[in-house]
Scaffold this active site. Structure first.
Site, PDB file in Angstrom:
ATOM      1  CG  ASP A  17       4.840  -3.356  -1.511  1.00 48.04           C
ATOM      2  OD1 ASP A  17       5.348  -2.380  -2.076  1.00 48.04           O
ATOM      3  OD2 ASP A  17       4.176  -3.279  -0.459  1.00 48.04           O
ATOM      4  CG  ASP A  19       7.324   0.782   2.340  1.00 48.26           C
ATOM      5  OD1 ASP A  19       8.262   0.776   3.151  1.00 48.26           O
ATOM      6  OD2 ASP A  19       7.284   1.528   1.346  1.00 48.26           O
ATOM      7  CG  ASP A 217       1.096  -3.810   1.958  1.00 51.86           C
ATOM      8  OD1 ASP A 217       0.731  -2.847   2.654  1.00 51.86           O
ATOM      9  OD2 ASP A 217       2.115  -3.760   1.254  1.00 51.86           O
TER      10      ASP A 217
END
Length: 268
Positions: A17, A19, A217
């Site tokens: 991922d 961000d 996350d």
């Protein structure tokens, strides 16, 4: 930990991922250790991919400079071989569906944004939109009719009451909402997810889920954490992601990705 270490030798590709995983969303900080990670993975013959809710326009230069092998963008709706530019998979919204979504959002007094492969447009740019989208994409051009002449892969809700939005029955079996900000949710196809996009890459490579690892996350990583052979959550992850993770690592600022790969003996 012993069972996790048994999974590590099977890993052939790792998806990241962006961000708050590769880089901090609000400050744009990305540690130097990330470049080291991608270099060492290449040296070991382990492929890399970016699995993100962003579209290609939002894949910032410092992430492109890592030279990943694949982009799984727009929450799995657009998949590209980053080395050749070949599109491996795409899943677009029909114009009829978009018009149904717009009608619903207007009734809910919510703005909206269109996500194309390499551009975004918004119905109205204001402070609410700026708070949500500004840190990711900067200011967007207003164009409420953009969908009429462009392929749209995803939409975003934009409102100060996003947590109160509920899909009407006419849409509840076609799309779902995945909140990523207090003012915004991704509007994705009912069957759409990063996991589906990554699965397309595995099929192209002749690999299985057990050969794949991922770092993430947020809630848009949920299906990926159920699918991948080995999943690592960042320390600040959503509680649901922390619960699903095989391994929890440190924050971006504290070189969490490097630490995890070393702890799992994937790189030195």
């Amino acid at each position: 930990m012993e069972k996790i270490l048994e999974k590590a030798p099977k890993i052939k590709i790792i998806f990241f991922d962006i961000d708050d995983t590769l880089r901090v969303k609000d400050s744009a900080f990305m540690p130097e250790s990330i470049t080291e990670v991608f270099y060492k993975l290449r040296e070991k013959g382990i492929m890399t991919g970016i699995a993100t809710g962003r579209n290609l326009f939002g894949v910032v230069p410092e992430v492109r400079a890592l030279k990943p092998d694949f982009y799984v963008a727009i929450n799995g709706a657009y998949v590209e071989n980053a080395q050749t530019g070949e599109v491996l998979y795409k899943n677009t919204f029909s114009k009829e569906l978009i018009e149904e979504i717009i009608t619903w959002l207007k009734n809910e007094q919510s703005g909206y944004s269109f996500v194309a492969a390499d551009s975004l447009k918004i119905s109205k740019w204001d402070k609410i939109a700026s708070d949500a989208i500004g840190p990711v994409y900067s200011e967007l051009e207003e164009n409420p009719n953009y969908y009429k002449t462009n392929e749209i892969y995803q939409m975003l809700t934009i409102s100060d009451h996003d947590d109160q939005l509920e899909l009407p029955e006419i849409l509840s079996d076609k799309i779902r909402l995945v909140r990523w900000h207090p003012n915004s949710s991704d509007i994705v196809p009912m069957e759409g997810s990063k996991a589906i996009g990554c699965q397309k890459v595995l099929q192209e490579l002749g690999l299985k889920a057990e050969n794949m690892m991922n770092f993430g996350d947020g809630l848009n990583d949920r299906e990926l954490f159920d699918f991948a052979g080995l999943s690592v959550a960042m320390k600040i992850s959503h509680p649901e992601i922390l619960e699903k993770a095989d391994y929890i690592t440190d924050s971006v600022e504290n070189d969490g990705i490097l630490k995890a790969l070393q702890a799992l003996k994937i790189i030195d």
